[in-house]
Write a protein that holds these residues in place. Structure first.
Motif, PDB file in Angstrom:
ATOM      1  N   GLU A  77      10.724  -4.421  -3.134  1.00  0.00           N
ATOM      2  CA  GLU A  77      11.792  -3.445  -2.927  1.00  0.00           C
ATOM      3  C   GLU A  77      12.263  -2.869  -4.253  1.00  0.00           C
ATOM      4  OE1 GLU A  77      16.400  -3.162  -1.353  1.00  0.00           O
ATOM      5  OE2 GLU A  77      15.297  -5.024  -1.007  1.00  0.00           O
ATOM      6  N   GLY A  78      12.437  -3.730  -5.255  1.00  0.00           N
ATOM      7  CA  GLY A  78      12.923  -3.272  -6.550  1.00  0.00           C
ATOM      8  C   GLY A  78      11.973  -2.287  -7.214  1.00  0.00           C
ATOM      9  N   VAL A  79      10.685  -2.605  -7.192  1.00  0.00           N
ATOM     10  CA  VAL A  79       9.695  -1.706  -7.808  1.00  0.00           C
ATOM     11  C   VAL A  79       9.648  -0.378  -7.050  1.00  0.00           C
ATOM     12  CG1 VAL A  79       7.243  -1.382  -8.325  1.00  0.00           C
ATOM     13  CG2 VAL A  79       8.342  -3.582  -8.799  1.00  0.00           C
ATOM     14  N   ALA A  80       9.672  -0.449  -5.731  1.00  0.00           N
ATOM     15  CA  ALA A  80       9.646   0.780  -4.931  1.00  0.00           C
ATOM     16  C   ALA A  80      10.909   1.613  -5.176  1.00  0.00           C
ATOM     17  CB  ALA A  80       9.496   0.452  -3.449  1.00  0.00           C
TER      18      ALA A  80
ATOM     19  N   ALA B 199       0.833  -1.209   0.000  1.00  0.00           N
ATOM     20  CA  ALA B 199       0.000   0.000   0.000  1.00  0.00           C
ATOM     21  C   ALA B 199       0.865   1.255   0.000  1.00  0.00           C
ATOM     22  CB  ALA B 199      -0.932  -0.005   1.212  1.00  0.00           C
ATOM     23  N   LEU B 200       1.949   1.255   0.771  1.00  0.00           N
ATOM     24  CA  LEU B 200       2.855   2.410   0.775  1.00  0.00           C
ATOM     25  C   LEU B 200       3.544   2.570  -0.581  1.00  0.00           C
ATOM     26  CD1 LEU B 200       4.407   2.052   4.337  1.00  0.00           C
ATOM     27  CD2 LEU B 200       2.922   3.910   3.531  1.00  0.00           C
ATOM     28  N   ARG B 201       3.957   1.450  -1.185  1.00  0.00           N
ATOM     29  CA  ARG B 201       4.574   1.522  -2.517  1.00  0.00           C
ATOM     30  C   ARG B 201       3.600   2.144  -3.522  1.00  0.00           C
ATOM     31  NH1 ARG B 201       4.853  -3.996  -4.606  1.00  0.00           N
ATOM     32  NH2 ARG B 201       2.676  -3.485  -4.963  1.00  0.00           N
ATOM     33  N   ASP B 202       2.356   1.683  -3.486  1.00  0.00           N
ATOM     34  CA  ASP B 202       1.369   2.186  -4.438  1.00  0.00           C
ATOM     35  C   ASP B 202       0.953   3.627  -4.129  1.00  0.00           C
ATOM     36  OD1 ASP B 202       1.625  -0.246  -5.658  1.00  0.00           O
ATOM     37  OD2 ASP B 202      -0.256  -1.056  -4.891  1.00  0.00           O
TER      38      ASP B 202
ATOM     39  N   ILE C 271      10.179   0.891   1.020  1.00  0.00           N
ATOM     40  CA  ILE C 271      11.436   0.154   0.831  1.00  0.00           C
ATOM     41  C   ILE C 271      11.897  -0.449   2.146  1.00  0.00           C
ATOM     42  CG2 ILE C 271      13.904   0.432   0.304  1.00  0.00           C
ATOM     43  CD1 ILE C 271      12.939   2.549  -1.834  1.00  0.00           C
ATOM     44  N   ASP C 272      11.858   0.335   3.214  1.00  0.00           N
ATOM     45  CA  ASP C 272      12.262  -0.184   4.533  1.00  0.00           C
ATOM     46  C   ASP C 272      11.457  -1.427   4.907  1.00  0.00           C
ATOM     47  OD1 ASP C 272      14.135   1.853   4.778  1.00  0.00           O
ATOM     48  OD2 ASP C 272      12.874   3.077   6.104  1.00  0.00           O
ATOM     49  N   LEU C 273      10.157  -1.383   4.677  1.00  0.00           N
ATOM     50  CA  LEU C 273       9.310  -2.538   4.997  1.00  0.00           C
ATOM     51  C   LEU C 273       9.616  -3.728   4.104  1.00  0.00           C
ATOM     52  CD1 LEU C 273       5.805  -1.022   5.777  1.00  0.00           C
ATOM     53  CD2 LEU C 273       7.148  -2.512   7.249  1.00  0.00           C
ATOM     54  N   PHE C 274       9.771  -3.501   2.803  1.00  0.00           N
ATOM     55  CA  PHE C 274      10.080  -4.600   1.894  1.00  0.00           C
ATOM     56  C   PHE C 274      11.417  -5.245   2.240  1.00  0.00           C
ATOM     57  CE2 PHE C 274       7.040  -2.678  -1.305  1.00  0.00           C
ATOM     58  CZ  PHE C 274       6.159  -3.757  -1.309  1.00  0.00           C
ATOM     59  N   VAL C 275      12.401  -4.434   2.632  1.00  0.00           N
ATOM     60  CA  VAL C 275      13.699  -4.974   3.051  1.00  0.00           C
ATOM     61  C   VAL C 275      13.511  -5.860   4.278  1.00  0.00           C
ATOM     62  CG1 VAL C 275      15.953  -4.368   4.025  1.00  0.00           C
ATOM     63  CG2 VAL C 275      15.097  -3.153   2.005  1.00  0.00           C
TER      64      VAL C 275
END
Length: 182
Positions: A79-82, A42-45, A67-71
């Motif tokens: 992470e890559g998309v963000a 949701a944060l990425r989007d 990114i922090d959350l995906f990591v």
């Protein structure tokens, strides 16, 4: 989540304000325990929606949180998309070195994942930033890599996008015949 879907429908229709409202609702609902991946997505989007809305400062901070959350979750694709979107936000702000720094780890991520279309997009975006930095040879190489990957994947949209970028590079240099040949 229906709000997430409604947000994407609103974005596709060009209704960015409605999309952002829906995504804020998704973010709020995803803060519940056990919903970390939903929160990261949701944060990425939401960051992407801010990017499309030209709210680059909000895009940068929101994408950094994603990114922090995906990591933390070990999600290379997320992470890559963000990171790629973060690089685009920096590029649009004219912060080219930061854009390239955001893009740098994405190549290995997308290669490891076999996410070839995202790799083509990354090369094209990196080429556009290199072009803005005046690095013509590097930009040309990145556009050509994007074209090669997109063609190999038979993705006509990404191929056309990278060909357009390459033609634009030639036009900026005043080389109309090369632009037409691209």
């Amino acid at each position: 989540d229906s709000n997430h879907l409604l947000a994407w429908v609103a974005l596709r229709r060009g209704d960015r304000a409605t999309a952002i409202t829906h995504l804020h609702q998704v973010v709020a609902a995803s803060r519940a325990p056990g919903r970390q991946h939903s929160l990261a997505a949701a944060l990425r989007d939401l960051g992407a929606a801010y990017l499309y809305s030209q709210e680059y400062t909000l895009a940068v901070s929101t994408l950094a949180d994603a990114i922090d959350l995906f990591v933390a979750l070990g999600s290379l694709f997320g992470e890559g998309v963000a990171r790629m979107n973060l690089g685009i936000a920096y590029w649009y702000r004219g912060e080219y070195a930061q854009a390239m720094a955001a893009f740098d780890p994405c190549e290995l991520m997308f290669e490891q994942l076999g996410a070839r279309i995202y790799l083509a997009r990354l090369y094209n975006n990196s080429g556009l930033v290199a072009r803005e930095m005046g690095e013509v040879a590097r930009a040309r190489e990145l556009f050509e890599r994007s074209i090669a990957v997109a063609r190999a994947e038979q993705d006509f949209y990404e191929t056309a996008n990278a060909l357009d970028s390459l033609a634009g590079l030639h036009l900026r240099r005043g080389d109309t015949p090369a632009a037409l040949a691209a």
